[in-house]
Design a protein around this motif. Sequence first.
Motif, short mmCIF file in Angstrom:
data_model
loop_
_atom_site.label_atom_id
_atom_site.label_comp_id
_atom_site.label_asym_id
_atom_site.label_seq_id
_atom_site.Cartn_x
_atom_site.Cartn_y
_atom_site.Cartn_z
N ILE A 67 2.33 -11.82 -1.93
CA ILE A 67 2.59 -11.95 -0.50
C ILE A 67 4.02 -12.45 -0.36
N GLY A 68 4.89 -11.57 0.11
CA GLY A 68 6.31 -11.89 0.21
C GLY A 68 6.69 -12.37 1.59
N ALA A 69 7.83 -13.02 1.68
CA ALA A 69 8.34 -13.50 2.96
C ALA A 69 8.87 -12.33 3.77
N PRO A 70 8.62 -12.29 5.07
CA PRO A 70 9.13 -11.19 5.91
C PRO A 70 10.66 -11.09 5.82
N GLY A 71 11.12 -9.91 5.49
CA GLY A 71 12.56 -9.69 5.34
C GLY A 71 13.11 -10.09 4.00
N TYR A 72 12.32 -10.84 3.23
CA TYR A 72 12.75 -11.29 1.89
C TYR A 72 11.59 -11.09 0.92
N PRO A 73 11.23 -9.84 0.64
CA PRO A 73 10.03 -9.57 -0.16
C PRO A 73 10.08 -10.16 -1.57
N GLU A 74 11.30 -10.45 -2.06
CA GLU A 74 11.40 -11.03 -3.40
C GLU A 74 10.99 -12.50 -3.41
N LEU A 75 10.93 -13.14 -2.22
CA LEU A 75 10.51 -14.53 -2.12
C LEU A 75 9.00 -14.58 -1.98
N ALA A 76 8.31 -14.99 -3.03
CA ALA A 76 6.84 -15.00 -3.03
C ALA A 76 6.32 -16.22 -2.30
N LEU A 77 5.44 -15.98 -1.34
CA LEU A 77 4.77 -17.07 -0.62
C LEU A 77 3.38 -17.33 -1.18
N GLY A 78 2.86 -16.38 -1.92
CA GLY A 78 1.53 -16.49 -2.48
C GLY A 78 1.09 -15.15 -3.02
N ALA A 79 -0.22 -14.97 -3.15
CA ALA A 79 -0.76 -13.72 -3.67
C ALA A 79 -2.19 -13.57 -3.17
N VAL A 80 -2.69 -12.33 -3.21
CA VAL A 80 -4.07 -12.06 -2.85
C VAL A 80 -4.70 -11.21 -3.95
N VAL A 81 -5.92 -11.57 -4.34
CA VAL A 81 -6.66 -10.92 -5.42
C VAL A 81 -7.87 -10.22 -4.82
N GLU A 82 -8.13 -8.99 -5.25
CA GLU A 82 -9.25 -8.23 -4.69
C GLU A 82 -10.59 -8.94 -4.92
N GLY A 83 -11.53 -8.69 -4.00
CA GLY A 83 -12.90 -9.16 -4.18
C GLY A 83 -13.65 -8.28 -5.17
N ASP A 84 -14.84 -8.74 -5.59
CA ASP A 84 -15.58 -7.97 -6.60
C ASP A 84 -16.82 -7.31 -5.99
N ALA A 85 -17.53 -6.55 -6.83
CA ALA A 85 -18.66 -5.75 -6.36
C ALA A 85 -19.86 -6.60 -5.96
N ALA A 86 -19.86 -7.89 -6.32
CA ALA A 86 -20.95 -8.77 -5.93
C ALA A 86 -20.79 -9.27 -4.50
N GLY A 87 -19.69 -8.91 -3.86
CA GLY A 87 -19.47 -9.32 -2.47
C GLY A 87 -18.55 -10.51 -2.31
#
Length: 231
Positions: A67-87
């Motif tokens: 998850i990058g900063a608006p206008g500065y995609p190289e500046l990482a604000l965090g990350a998001v990981v996909e959910g799994d098949a168990a819900g």
Amino acid sequence: MPLPPCFADRREAGIFLGRHLAGLGFGAAAQCEPPLVLALPRGGVPVAFEVALILEGRLDILLVRKIGAPGYPELALGAVVEGDAAGNAPYTVANDDRWTRRALDSGTFDAERGRQLDEIARRQQRYRGGASVPALAGHTVIVVDDGVATGATMRAALEGVRRAGAKQVVAAVPVASEEGLDSLRAAADQVVCLNVPASFGAVSAFYLDFRQTTDEEVMALLRQCACGRPA
């Protein structure tokens, strides 16, 4: 076999890493079940392919987006990981700094998170026909990448896997910086790395061939590994 100063390519690195993991007891026979080997695409897939073959494990990918900063995609604000098949829902990591707090307050963090979830959905469709990663609860999960520099993406992946209930969470890479590796230890039950050089620089410096892995290569390796492995 002694470790070379540079790996020929990602698949050679995977062979060395897989043999090392087998020696540590992570093979299907020692574990009494096939481990689930999750690659961080795209560069982690050729490494994880060889690891899964040697361990007689199941190969899949784990989709993680910065998850990058608006206008500065190289500046990482965090990350998001996909959910799994168990819900289990997608897992979000937010940095604790003033840039991230400002983005959270303004709503731009959530907006960018939404865009990255859309990209995860697109890649799920491309790589798995729209399916989520298999259910992780109760399994030994080995998360593999081609190397670790800062460790931010791998750390988010490990936290997501643990939150989904994995029995054992293992981070496995051929090469890493000392700082990046240290950042993973709290998120994993075990961290496995073949080479932690005193002078790191970049992951690419430890491969003779570090060409970008393509979507076509990712899908071919996933299909190839699935043909001879239990579902």
